[in-house]
Scaffold this motif. Sequence first.
Motif, mmCIF file in Angstrom:
data_model
loop_
_atom_site.group_PDB
_atom_site.id
_atom_site.type_symbol
_atom_site.label_atom_id
_atom_site.label_comp_id
_atom_site.label_asym_id
_atom_site.label_seq_id
_atom_site.Cartn_x
_atom_site.Cartn_y
_atom_site.Cartn_z
ATOM 1 N N LEU A 273 -9.745 36.703 52.777
ATOM 2 C CA LEU A 273 -10.247 35.114 52.608
ATOM 3 C C LEU A 273 -11.357 34.439 54.040
ATOM 4 O O LEU A 273 -12.075 34.084 52.716
ATOM 5 C CB LEU A 273 -9.330 33.431 51.768
ATOM 6 N N ARG A 276 -14.554 36.591 52.401
ATOM 7 C CA ARG A 276 -15.107 35.158 51.790
ATOM 8 C C ARG A 276 -15.908 34.397 52.499
ATOM 9 O O ARG A 276 -17.442 33.940 51.605
ATOM 10 C CB ARG A 276 -14.145 34.453 50.649
ATOM 11 N N ARG A 318 -0.445 31.836 49.420
ATOM 12 C CA ARG A 318 -1.955 31.805 49.822
ATOM 13 C C ARG A 318 -2.662 31.340 48.127
ATOM 14 O O ARG A 318 -4.200 31.509 48.347
ATOM 15 C CB ARG A 318 -2.293 33.750 49.301
ATOM 16 N N ARG A 319 -2.131 30.630 47.429
ATOM 17 C CA ARG A 319 -3.144 29.369 46.473
ATOM 18 C C ARG A 319 -3.321 28.193 47.263
ATOM 19 O O ARG A 319 -4.950 28.022 47.405
ATOM 20 C CB ARG A 319 -1.966 29.285 45.671
ATOM 21 N N GLU A 322 -6.167 30.114 49.335
ATOM 22 C CA GLU A 322 -7.679 30.037 48.319
ATOM 23 C C GLU A 322 -8.376 29.003 47.368
ATOM 24 O O GLU A 322 -9.244 28.775 46.763
ATOM 25 C CB GLU A 322 -7.333 30.918 46.546
#
Length: 341
Positions: A273, A276, A318-319, A322
């Motif tokens: 992440l 990202r 990890r939600r 995210e």
Amino acid sequence: MAREDGIPTDIPSDVRVVVAEDDRGTRLVLRGLLRSLGVRDFQECANGAEAFVQIKRSAPDILISDWEMPEVSGIALTRLVRNHPDSPNPLMPVIMLTSHSNHQLVERARDAGVTAFLAKPVSRKALAARLEAAVHRSRCYVLTRRFFGPDRRRAQAWAASAAKPLAAGQPPEGRSRPPNPDLDATGDAFLIDPAPLAAAAGMPPGLVRPSPLSRTILTRVRAKRIDLVAADRSRLEIVRDGLLKSGNPERLAAALIDTVDQIRQSVGLSHPLVQRVWSSLSAIRDRVDPADIRSLDILHLHAHTIERLLDLAGQPDRRLAETTVAELETAVAKLFPPLRE
């Protein structure tokens, strides 16, 4: 077990191997050599991307990878094995197939975490030697801000117990004690010894299979990788504060982008992440106007998102992380819509 030339080998019959090689002829050769050495459980993949999917699915003991492959190269695959949170075994021996003799290229592979090299064309004798070394002669793994992989020093006259800070002149120690899961000691470099982890799963010293002990250690290793970027994070906070007060926002905007890039290089693979966020920032860096308060807000939002991800790094779910990144990407898309080609 004996090879075809009558020389005995010491390769367990149940060792599990994944072969990543885009050349079909080389795969056929490796298939025959592995079978002649008594290896029955092996999977063949035509590129690095396919190999990483197979590694996540089957959790093999050893990876044999070609250097140059489409989509994901052998070096990139090694980095995924060592650092990606979905890698089932970051301590897996990686044997790199190569025709390269260039010292700088070999160093690149070594710095990615490659365990050993195997020159093409592959011979039975050389393959047997690499497999035996991978199984029975484990090397301590080094954990630092920018590297996780086998100790790159050839001579290991001493081996610290797992997860112990490196120190100059440290005396030799035995490797029979189980690793200490506490990686919170002061220091910026640690050794993790795979031998006790292998023993906990009833395996030879070089083969670490999942066990409660290995899962505990590897979870702490991933968390420690995040902790080791504390200095970069402190700098990021200083840059953000300066950006709010400075009369030269352009210079500090560049410093913020540079700092986020340093964090990406430290933990980007172990925390996708973060990668990202960097991709989002790099996509708009040439379109940011330091005189526009909205542009500065977007820069701050990227920095804040990085800080939030580091806070959430130790969480098993990890939600939330995210969702945080998805909200950033939505905000960026509103201010900087995709450029039409």
